[in-house]
Design an enzyme around this catalytic site. Structure first.
Site, short mmCIF file in Angstrom:
data_model
loop_
_atom_site.label_atom_id
_atom_site.label_comp_id
_atom_site.label_asym_id
_atom_site.label_seq_id
_atom_site.Cartn_x
_atom_site.Cartn_y
_atom_site.Cartn_z
N ASP A 8 -12.61 -9.08 7.70
CA ASP A 8 -11.78 -10.27 7.94
C ASP A 8 -10.32 -9.82 8.14
O ASP A 8 -9.76 -9.17 7.24
CB ASP A 8 -11.90 -11.20 6.71
CG ASP A 8 -11.07 -12.47 6.85
OD1 ASP A 8 -10.24 -12.54 7.78
OD2 ASP A 8 -11.26 -13.38 6.02
N GLU A 34 5.11 15.58 3.47
CA GLU A 34 3.82 16.05 2.94
C GLU A 34 2.84 16.25 4.10
O GLU A 34 1.64 16.34 3.90
CB GLU A 34 3.28 15.09 1.88
CG GLU A 34 3.10 13.67 2.36
CD GLU A 34 2.45 12.80 1.31
OE1 GLU A 34 1.31 13.11 0.93
OE2 GLU A 34 3.07 11.82 0.87
N CYS A 45 4.98 11.47 -1.69
CA CYS A 45 6.02 10.61 -1.07
C CYS A 45 7.36 10.67 -1.81
O CYS A 45 8.30 9.99 -1.42
CB CYS A 45 5.56 9.16 -1.05
SG CYS A 45 4.04 8.92 -0.16
N THR A 77 -4.03 1.56 5.95
CA THR A 77 -2.68 1.85 5.42
C THR A 77 -2.10 3.11 6.04
O THR A 77 -1.24 3.76 5.46
CB THR A 77 -2.71 1.97 3.87
OG1 THR A 77 -3.52 3.10 3.49
CG2 THR A 77 -3.29 0.74 3.22
N SER A 90 -4.78 4.82 -7.68
CA SER A 90 -3.42 5.15 -7.22
C SER A 90 -2.47 3.96 -7.40
O SER A 90 -1.30 4.13 -7.73
CB SER A 90 -3.44 5.62 -5.76
OG SER A 90 -3.65 4.54 -4.86
N HIS A 138 8.99 2.11 -2.76
CA HIS A 138 8.12 2.92 -1.90
C HIS A 138 7.04 1.97 -1.38
O HIS A 138 6.45 1.22 -2.17
CB HIS A 138 7.50 4.08 -2.70
CG HIS A 138 6.36 4.71 -1.96
ND1 HIS A 138 6.51 5.23 -0.69
CD2 HIS A 138 5.05 4.86 -2.27
CE1 HIS A 138 5.34 5.69 -0.27
NE2 HIS A 138 4.44 5.48 -1.21
N SER A 173 2.55 10.28 -5.20
CA SER A 173 1.30 10.46 -5.93
C SER A 173 1.25 11.84 -6.57
O SER A 173 1.89 12.78 -6.11
CB SER A 173 0.11 10.30 -4.99
OG SER A 173 -0.09 8.94 -4.70
P1 HMG Z 1 -9.75 -1.92 -0.59
O1 HMG Z 1 -10.28 -1.49 -1.91
O2 HMG Z 1 -10.67 -1.88 0.56
O3 HMG Z 1 -9.13 -3.35 -0.65
O4 HMG Z 1 -8.48 -1.06 -0.25
P2 HMG Z 1 -9.33 -4.51 -1.73
O5 HMG Z 1 -10.73 -4.92 -1.79
O6 HMG Z 1 -8.64 -4.13 -3.03
O7 HMG Z 1 -8.48 -5.65 -0.99
C1 HMG Z 1 -7.11 -5.48 -0.85
C2 HMG Z 1 -6.47 -6.85 -1.12
O8 HMG Z 1 -6.85 -7.73 -0.07
C3 HMG Z 1 -6.94 -7.50 -2.42
O9 HMG Z 1 -5.82 -8.18 -2.95
C4 HMG Z 1 -7.97 -8.51 -1.95
O10 HMG Z 1 -8.13 -9.62 -2.82
C5 HMG Z 1 -7.36 -8.92 -0.64
P3 HMG Z 1 -5.44 -7.95 -4.51
O11 HMG Z 1 -6.59 -8.36 -5.29
O12 HMG Z 1 -5.18 -6.47 -4.65
O13 HMG Z 1 -4.20 -8.78 -4.67
N1 HMG Z 1 -8.32 -9.50 0.32
C6 HMG Z 1 -8.06 -10.56 1.10
N2 HMG Z 1 -6.97 -11.32 1.23
C7 HMG Z 1 -7.00 -12.35 2.14
N3 HMG Z 1 -8.08 -12.61 2.90
C8 HMG Z 1 -9.20 -11.87 2.80
C9 HMG Z 1 -9.22 -10.80 1.87
N4 HMG Z 1 -10.14 -9.86 1.53
C10 HMG Z 1 -9.59 -9.09 0.58
N5 HMG Z 1 -10.27 -12.17 3.55
C11 HMG Z 1 -6.66 0.22 -1.20
C12 HMG Z 1 -7.21 -1.16 -0.90
C13 HMG Z 1 -5.20 0.09 -1.61
C14 HMG Z 1 -7.44 0.83 -2.37
C15 HMG Z 1 -6.82 1.11 0.06
O14 HMG Z 1 -6.11 0.56 1.15
C16 HMG Z 1 -6.34 2.53 -0.15
O15 HMG Z 1 -7.02 3.37 -0.72
N6 HMG Z 1 -5.10 2.86 0.37
C17 HMG Z 1 -4.52 4.19 0.25
C18 HMG Z 1 -3.91 4.45 -1.12
C19 HMG Z 1 -2.63 3.70 -1.35
O16 HMG Z 1 -1.94 3.28 -0.44
N7 HMG Z 1 -2.24 3.56 -2.66
C20 HMG Z 1 -1.02 2.89 -3.01
C21 HMG Z 1 -0.41 3.42 -4.30
S1 HMG Z 1 -0.24 5.21 -4.28
C22 HMG Z 1 1.15 5.47 -3.23
O17 HMG Z 1 1.86 4.58 -2.92
C23 HMG Z 1 1.35 6.86 -2.74
C24 HMG Z 1 1.00 7.11 -1.30
O18 HMG Z 1 1.97 6.56 -0.45
C25 HMG Z 1 0.85 8.61 -1.04
C26 HMG Z 1 1.91 9.57 -1.51
O19 HMG Z 1 2.57 9.43 -2.52
O20 HMG Z 1 1.99 10.60 -0.85
C27 HMG Z 1 -0.32 6.48 -0.90
#
Ligand code: HMG
Length: 384
Positions: free
Chosen positions: A29, A79, A111, A152, A201, A233, A305
């Site tokens: 979606d 990175e 980051c 992302t 994360s 960030h 991270s």
């Molecule tokens: P996921 O598990 O597929 O997503 O991936 P989800 O099921 O948690 O859904 C995400 C949100 O969308 C949820 O909201 C759902 O409810 C909502 P929340 O509950 O969290 O408020 N949702 C909807 N909303 C509206 N309509 C819909 C619908 N369906 C679902 N139909 C995850 C999410 C972040 C885990 C994934 O994208 C990921 O692994 N990303 C990469 C890691 C990341 O960015 N982490 C962030 C923190 S770490 C960081 O910032 C460091 C980094 O930049 C790296 C570095 O430091 O080098 C990553």
């Protein structure tokens, strides 16, 4: 003596994938990406764009304005390193024709490294107030196709100068910081995509924020009311919103939008730029704030991270609007070319040759510099 960010320039690739296109292809979606994750588009670098060309294109604007005069040090935060020995900053030094009397080094801690670069730069300027430091943060965020992290992705670079009597933001001396050896996100040398424990994360990001903020608040004696805006960030914009909700319990949606909304506009379009993301947020805020921010204090949270977090702050300087590249930033985002899903996957799968042969890469749209090919295991760059 005030020390801080004198000028700041942002650059991202000339191509993007709309997240609605990705959602359709993955059978998801679209609201999950657009609302749940909070992203509209992701910047995709073509084969002849890399962290060096992204960085050089961001810094080029500063050079054109003569803002790099007095730079004695170039700190390159990334990175997405392209070489285990030679700093990506050396290539940028060459492309920009910076003076030979210059220190150049690459810094890494996911980051976070642009934030430690900022701190190190302040120390160098404090020792020699007439000198400047050029900090460049440049990254390509890449996850496995079809993985939860895919939506992302993104890419971009921010170049900023640190000087005495800065035009934009005088950085306060106080800071709260936190380190913890965890495996929330990492990329072994043999992988071209990040490994990530996604949900974990997001929890570590918040834990590091709470610890950094508590320390900062204690050291500075300030509370959340002392800040006009906050920049986080931004791995995806919903993460920044959630982070601020954790600090400001019970904040209304209207107030949340007021204190962080303007900082999220560019990231929603460019995607995660890893080391550059916090500073993309700062650019977005300074360029787009409706209110005059002169004299206002901004709270900033850098996170990498693995993990290190740091909360710090700065005060916006008078006349800051005259030192911004607002028009260039907005034009860059508007002029980008949209990719089809097939084009996105083709670009994603375009591997850089590793056999030491000579290769000239197809020419795509880039900024003033392109990564034109490889020869004898050397990367070739040219001015467009
Ligand atoms: P996921 O598990 O597929 O997503 O991936 P989800 O099921 O948690 O859904 C995400 C949100 O969308 C949820 O909201 C759902 O409810 C909502 P929340 O509950 O969290 O408020 N949702 C909807 N909303 C509206 N309509 C819909 C619908 N369906 C679902 N139909 C995850 C999410 C972040 C885990 C994934 O994208 C990921 O692994 N990303 C990469 C890691 C990341 O960015 N982490 C962030 C923190 S770490 C960081 O910032 C460091 C980094 O930049 C790296 C570095 O430091 O080098 C990553």
């Amino acid at each position: 003596m005030k020390i801080g960010i004198d000028q700041i320039s942002f650059y991202t690739s000339q191509y993007f994938l709309d997240l609605r296109t990705l959602a359709e292809a993955r059978g998801v979606d679209p609201d999950k990406y657009v609302i749940g994750i909070g992203q509209s588009k992701m910047g995709i670098p073509p084969p002849d764009e890399d962290v060096v060309t992204l960085a050089a294109s961001a810094a080029f604007r500063l050079e054109e304005q003569g803002a790099l005069e007095g730079v004695e040090t170039l700190l390159f935060a990334t990175e997405s390193g392209i070489d285990q020995s030679k700093s990506a900053g050396m290539f940028v030094h060459g492309l920009l024709g910076l003076p030979e009397r210059c220190r150049v080094v690459e810094l890494k801690q996911a980051c976070y490294s642009a934030t430690v670069a900022l701190r190190m730069a302040m120390g160098l300027v404090a020792m020699k107030p007439k000198s400047k430091v050029l900090v460049i943060a440049s990254d390509v965020a890449r996850y496995e196709l079809g993985s939860p992290g895919e939506s992302t992705q993104g890419c971009g670079a921010v170049a900023f100068t640190i000087s005495a009597d800065p035009h934009l933001l005088a950085i306060d001396p106080e800071a709260g910081f936190y380190a913890n050896d965890v495996m929330d996100f990492w990329r072994p040398n043999y992988c071209s995509e990040a490994q990530v424990d996604g949900k974990y994360s997001t929890l570590v990001y918040i834990k590091a924020l709470k610890a950094s903020w508590a320390q900062y608040a204690e050291e500075s004696g300030r509370s959340l009311e002392d800040f006009a805006r906050f920049c986080y960030h931004i791995p995806f914009t919903r993460m920044a919103a959630k982070a601020h909700q954790k600090l400001a319990h019970g904040i209304s949606n209207e107030d949340l939008e007021k204190v962080i909304g303007e900082s999220l506009l560019y990231s929603r379009e460019a995607g995660n730029c890893y080391t550059a993301s916090l500073y993309v947020g700062l650019c977005s805020l300074l360029d787009n704030a409706n209110e005059d921010l002169i004299g206002k204090r901004i709270g900033l949270y850098g996170y990498g991270s693995g993990c290190v977090g740091e909360f710090f702050s700065g005060v916006v300087q008078s006349g800051y609007r005259n030192a911004l590249f607002t028009e260039a930033h907005q034009k860059l985002l508007v002029d980008r070319v949209e990719l089809t899903f097939q084009q996105y996957e083709d670009i994603y799968n375009y591997g850089i040759p590793t056999d030491g042969g000579k290769y000239i890469f197809p020419q795509y749209r880039t900024g003033p510099f392109r990564f034109s090919g490889m020869e004898s295991h050397k990367r070739l760059y040219e001015t467009v």
